[in-house]
Design a protein around this motif. Structure first.
Motif, PDB file in Angstrom:
ATOM      1  N   SER A  59       0.469   5.065  -3.684  1.00  0.00           N
ATOM      2  CA  SER A  59      -0.570   4.048  -3.817  1.00  0.00           C
ATOM      3  C   SER A  59      -0.844   3.888  -5.299  1.00  0.00           C
ATOM      4  O   SER A  59      -0.594   4.810  -6.080  1.00  0.00           O
ATOM      5  CB  SER A  59      -1.876   4.491  -3.151  1.00  0.00           C
ATOM      6  OG  SER A  59      -1.655   5.036  -1.888  1.00  0.00           O
ATOM      7  N   SER A 103      -2.567  14.854   0.630  1.00  0.00           N
ATOM      8  CA  SER A 103      -3.829  14.134   0.421  1.00  0.00           C
ATOM      9  C   SER A 103      -4.943  15.084   0.016  1.00  0.00           C
ATOM     10  O   SER A 103      -5.998  14.651  -0.452  1.00  0.00           O
ATOM     11  CB  SER A 103      -4.239  13.394   1.690  1.00  0.00           C
ATOM     12  OG  SER A 103      -3.288  12.396   1.970  1.00  0.00           O
ATOM     13  N   HIS A 112      -0.713  13.800   4.393  1.00  0.00           N
ATOM     14  CA  HIS A 112      -1.302  12.512   4.768  1.00  0.00           C
ATOM     15  C   HIS A 112      -0.896  12.144   6.199  1.00  0.00           C
ATOM     16  O   HIS A 112       0.132  12.619   6.690  1.00  0.00           O
ATOM     17  CB  HIS A 112      -0.795  11.443   3.788  1.00  0.00           C
ATOM     18  CG  HIS A 112      -1.392  10.087   3.991  1.00  0.00           C
ATOM     19  ND1 HIS A 112      -0.665   9.014   4.464  1.00  0.00           N
ATOM     20  CD2 HIS A 112      -2.652   9.626   3.789  1.00  0.00           C
ATOM     21  CE1 HIS A 112      -1.442   7.950   4.519  1.00  0.00           C
ATOM     22  NE2 HIS A 112      -2.654   8.292   4.128  1.00  0.00           N
ATOM     23  N   HIS A 172      -3.983   3.060  -6.583  1.00  0.00           N
ATOM     24  CA  HIS A 172      -5.432   2.882  -6.772  1.00  0.00           C
ATOM     25  C   HIS A 172      -6.218   4.180  -6.644  1.00  0.00           C
ATOM     26  O   HIS A 172      -7.396   4.164  -6.361  1.00  0.00           O
ATOM     27  CB  HIS A 172      -5.948   1.867  -5.752  1.00  0.00           C
ATOM     28  CG  HIS A 172      -5.433   2.137  -4.360  1.00  0.00           C
ATOM     29  ND1 HIS A 172      -4.330   1.485  -3.849  1.00  0.00           N
ATOM     30  CD2 HIS A 172      -5.836   2.996  -3.412  1.00  0.00           C
ATOM     31  CE1 HIS A 172      -4.090   1.935  -2.623  1.00  0.00           C
ATOM     32  NE2 HIS A 172      -4.994   2.854  -2.336  1.00  0.00           N
ATOM     33  N   LYS A 173      -5.553   5.322  -6.800  1.00  0.00           N
ATOM     34  CA  LYS A 173      -6.269   6.600  -6.671  1.00  0.00           C
ATOM     35  C   LYS A 173      -6.465   7.185  -8.072  1.00  0.00           C
ATOM     36  O   LYS A 173      -7.367   6.725  -8.769  1.00  0.00           O
ATOM     37  CB  LYS A 173      -5.524   7.493  -5.684  1.00  0.00           C
ATOM     38  CG  LYS A 173      -5.496   6.880  -4.262  1.00  0.00           C
ATOM     39  CD  LYS A 173      -4.853   7.759  -3.217  1.00  0.00           C
ATOM     40  CE  LYS A 173      -4.836   7.076  -1.856  1.00  0.00           C
ATOM     41  NZ  LYS A 173      -4.173   7.899  -0.818  1.00  0.00           N
ATOM     42  N   HIS A 211      -1.914  10.355  -4.387  1.00  0.00           N
ATOM     43  CA  HIS A 211      -3.122  10.890  -5.003  1.00  0.00           C
ATOM     44  C   HIS A 211      -2.986  11.152  -6.489  1.00  0.00           C
ATOM     45  O   HIS A 211      -3.922  10.960  -7.240  1.00  0.00           O
ATOM     46  CB  HIS A 211      -3.545  12.189  -4.297  1.00  0.00           C
ATOM     47  CG  HIS A 211      -4.651  11.959  -3.326  1.00  0.00           C
ATOM     48  ND1 HIS A 211      -5.974  12.073  -3.681  1.00  0.00           N
ATOM     49  CD2 HIS A 211      -4.628  11.557  -2.047  1.00  0.00           C
ATOM     50  CE1 HIS A 211      -6.716  11.769  -2.634  1.00  0.00           C
ATOM     51  NE2 HIS A 211      -5.936  11.444  -1.627  1.00  0.00           N
ATOM     52  N   SER A 248       0.864  -1.194   0.000  1.00  0.00           N
ATOM     53  CA  SER A 248       0.000   0.000   0.000  1.00  0.00           C
ATOM     54  C   SER A 248       0.891   1.232   0.000  1.00  0.00           C
ATOM     55  O   SER A 248       2.119   1.126   0.164  1.00  0.00           O
ATOM     56  CB  SER A 248      -0.912   0.021   1.228  1.00  0.00           C
ATOM     57  OG  SER A 248      -0.194   0.474   2.358  1.00  0.00           O
ATOM     58  N   GLY A 249       0.274   2.384  -0.144  1.00  0.00           N
ATOM     59  CA  GLY A 249       1.032   3.635  -0.132  1.00  0.00           C
ATOM     60  C   GLY A 249       1.701   3.877   1.209  1.00  0.00           C
ATOM     61  O   GLY A 249       2.855   4.321   1.272  1.00  0.00           O
ATOM     62  N   THR A 250       0.998   3.592   2.285  1.00  0.00           N
ATOM     63  CA  THR A 250       1.576   3.788   3.616  1.00  0.00           C
ATOM     64  C   THR A 250       2.776   2.873   3.822  1.00  0.00           C
ATOM     65  O   THR A 250       3.802   3.291   4.376  1.00  0.00           O
ATOM     66  CB  THR A 250       0.511   3.499   4.696  1.00  0.00           C
ATOM     67  OG1 THR A 250      -0.590   4.386   4.483  1.00  0.00           O
ATOM     68  CG2 THR A 250       1.062   3.710   6.093  1.00  0.00           C
ATOM     69  N   ASP A 274       5.606  11.918  -2.404  1.00  0.00           N
ATOM     70  CA  ASP A 274       4.531  10.955  -2.153  1.00  0.00           C
ATOM     71  C   ASP A 274       3.417  11.273  -3.151  1.00  0.00           C
ATOM     72  O   ASP A 274       2.639  12.202  -2.958  1.00  0.00           O
ATOM     73  CB  ASP A 274       4.042  11.076  -0.712  1.00  0.00           C
ATOM     74  CG  ASP A 274       2.884  10.128  -0.415  1.00  0.00           C
ATOM     75  OD1 ASP A 274       2.342   9.532  -1.372  1.00  0.00           O
ATOM     76  OD2 ASP A 274       2.522   9.989   0.767  1.00  0.00           O
TER      77      ASP A 274
HETATM   78  C1  LIG Z   1      -3.711   7.723   0.417  1.00  0.00           C
HETATM   79  C2  LIG Z   1      -2.361   8.235   0.739  1.00  0.00           C
HETATM   80  C3  LIG Z   1      -1.353   7.396   1.225  1.00  0.00           C
HETATM   81  C4  LIG Z   1      -1.555   5.971   1.683  1.00  0.00           C
HETATM   82  O1  LIG Z   1      -2.275   5.184   0.933  1.00  0.00           O
HETATM   83  P1  LIG Z   1      -2.693   3.687   1.256  1.00  0.00           P
HETATM   84  O2  LIG Z   1      -2.426   3.034  -0.045  1.00  0.00           O
HETATM   85  O3  LIG Z   1      -4.102   3.806   1.633  1.00  0.00           O
HETATM   86  O4  LIG Z   1      -1.834   3.173   2.362  1.00  0.00           O
HETATM   87  C5  LIG Z   1      -0.092   7.911   1.389  1.00  0.00           C
HETATM   88  N1  LIG Z   1       0.171   9.189   1.108  1.00  0.00           N
HETATM   89  C6  LIG Z   1      -0.761  10.030   0.657  1.00  0.00           C
HETATM   90  C7  LIG Z   1      -0.384  11.422   0.350  1.00  0.00           C
HETATM   91  C8  LIG Z   1      -2.070   9.588   0.479  1.00  0.00           C
HETATM   92  O5  LIG Z   1      -3.000  10.445   0.088  1.00  0.00           O
END
Ligand SMILES: *Cc1c(COP(=O)(O)O)cnc(C)c1O
Length: 430
Positions: free
Chosen positions: A221, A169, A119, A223-224, A197, A90-92, A194
């Motif tokens: 991530s 975010s 975020h 999937h955005k 988004h 995942s992004g995190t 990062d």
């Molecule tokens: C959504 C987001 C993440 C984390 O995304 P996940 O895939 O839900 O863990 C990290 N950084 C930013 C800036 C985000 O908006």
């Protein structure tokens, strides 16, 4: 226990049907193409593949190795860079990998404040806190809705963080990395972007290009705005081979064991589709955000960035203190079939009472909506929040509007139902 199985299936079907009738405007959500979705329920889901292609801890990974190499190739092509790692789930998790690879506990790391759109990764209760790094906050320019360059230069020269994160975010406008690049070089800091988004917009050439503007590492991530599976990615462009080695070992074994092979295969499909359709998709996504913002502004809503063209991304921010505040407005909209989220906005007094809502156009664009439909959506907002039209009536009108946009676009297999529930068994249990 068959009843529990029936119940979950029933709830998932109702969830799909509900979204088919709704106007989903969550800025971080999107829809998967049919070819990508199919891989999520393939046998790849059942397997482990720790390590890297050609050097695994388990047998049986020959096809997985080829899929991973193909995914890496597609990622490097789409983002025009020499390093990719598709193992963060995942992004995190990708952000945790960067922090593990490029910062020591207690080190200062540059970032934006949560109130300015960062975020939770940057928070003490998020990834920054987990790694134990100390945030050094950039100054924010309330008028330009981005980082304030002169004041941030002074902050960076003073605190000298060796890692500087750029990413939000609530991401309306590009961040001034290019302007800060000389300061990063002067203090010897690594630029880290990062792009969770805006990944699909970057790839589509519709937002800033961080790896060309002064960042060496890009985490995200997938999937955005990139309409891929729920997963993460690391990309980099640097001559520092040692740092790349640390990024690789931070991805595995640092923050993952297995890397969700079904999602990785789906990601390969989504990356290939974005190479083909991403330019047009990103263009329309941003055009829709600007059209939605302008249409809401015309109807008396307090849209952020009115004198800046509202947005240059997929996101629109609306201050709704006059309509009852972020929490109440988001709840009333959901009641009327319009899915959004309450959001802290720059200048909000209390983090517990967000003054705004965040809107995004990735999903409505994915099903084929364009500028005209953005006007129709703004009309629904106006009906509900300014003209006192009952929620049930607005919900009906939202469903009528959505009925014309039931299929996927910008992918192979376009025309497939966008909210289809895959019933593989064909009957109920018990
Ligand atoms: C959504 C987001 C993440 C984390 O995304 P996940 O895939 O839900 O863990 C990290 N950084 C930013 C800036 C985000 O908006």
């Amino acid at each position: 226990m068959a009843a529990a199985v029936r119940r979950v299936r029933d709830l998932a079907r109702r969830h799909s049907a509900r979204f088919a009738r709704a106007i989903p405007l969550i800025a971080s959500e999107n829809l998967l193409s049919p070819y990508a979705k199919e891989l999520l329920i393939s046998d790849l889901h059942s397997r482990y593949a720790e390590g890297v292609p050609g050097d695994r801890y388990y047998e049986g990974n020959e096809q997985v190795d080829e899929i991973e190499n193909l995914t890496l190739d597609l990622a490097r092509r789409l983002f025009r860079c020499s390093f990719a790692d598709v193992r963060p789930i995942s992004g995190t998790v990708a952000n945790l990998a960067v922090l593990k690879a490029l910062a020591e506990p207690a080190a200062p790391v540059g970032t934006c404040r949560l109130a300015d759109g960062a975020h939770i990764s940057s928070a003490a209760f998020g990834a920054f806190g987990l790694r134990g790094v100390r945030p050094v906050y950039y100054a924010w320019d309330d008028a330009r809705l981005t980082v304030d360059v002169p004041r941030t230069r002074a902050i960076l020269r003073d605190a000298r963080p060796q890692l500087c994160l750029f990413g939000l975010s609530l991401f309306l406008f590009p961040l001034p990395i290019d302007e800060l690049r000389s300061t990063l070089e002067e203090i010897g800091a690594v630029g880290w972007y990062d792009g969770a988004h805006v990944l699909g917009l970057i790839a589509g050439g519709e937002f800033q290009d961080p790896l060309r503007e002064g960042c060496q590492v890009l985490s995200a991530s997938t999937h955005k705005t990139l309409p891929g599976p729920q997963h993460g990615i690391l990309l980099a462009e640097t001559g520092d081979a040692e740092a790349l080695g640390r990024l690789r070992s931070a991805a595995f074994p640092g923050v993952t064991s297995n890397h969700h092979l079904h999602a990785m295969a789906a990601l390969a499909v989504s990356l290939a589709e974005h190479l083909e359709f991403g330019g047009a998709y990103a263009r329309q996504t941003v055009a829709n955000a600007r059209a939605l913002a302008a249409a809401l502004h015309e109807r008396g809503f307090d849209v952020l960035g009115a004198d800046l063209g509202f947005t240059r991304s997929h996101t629109v921010a609306v201050r709704v203190t006059g309509e009852g505040g972020g929490a109440e407005v988001a709840r009333r909209l959901a009641d009327a079939g319009i899915i959004t989220n309450k959001n802290l906005l720059p200048g909000d007094k209390s983090p517990k009472h967000p003054g705004g809502i965040r809107l995004g156009t990735p999903e409505v664009t994915r099903v084929g909506m364009a500028e005209r439909e953005m006007g129709a959506i703004a009309e629904l907002f106006d009906d509900l929040l300014h003209r006192g039209r009952p929620a049930e009536e607005v919900r009906e009108r939202a469903a009528e509007l959505k009925a014309g946009f039931a299929t996927l676009r910008y992918c192979f297999g376009a025309g497939e139902a966008a909210y289809r529930y895959y019933d593989l068994v064909g009957r109920e249990p018990g």
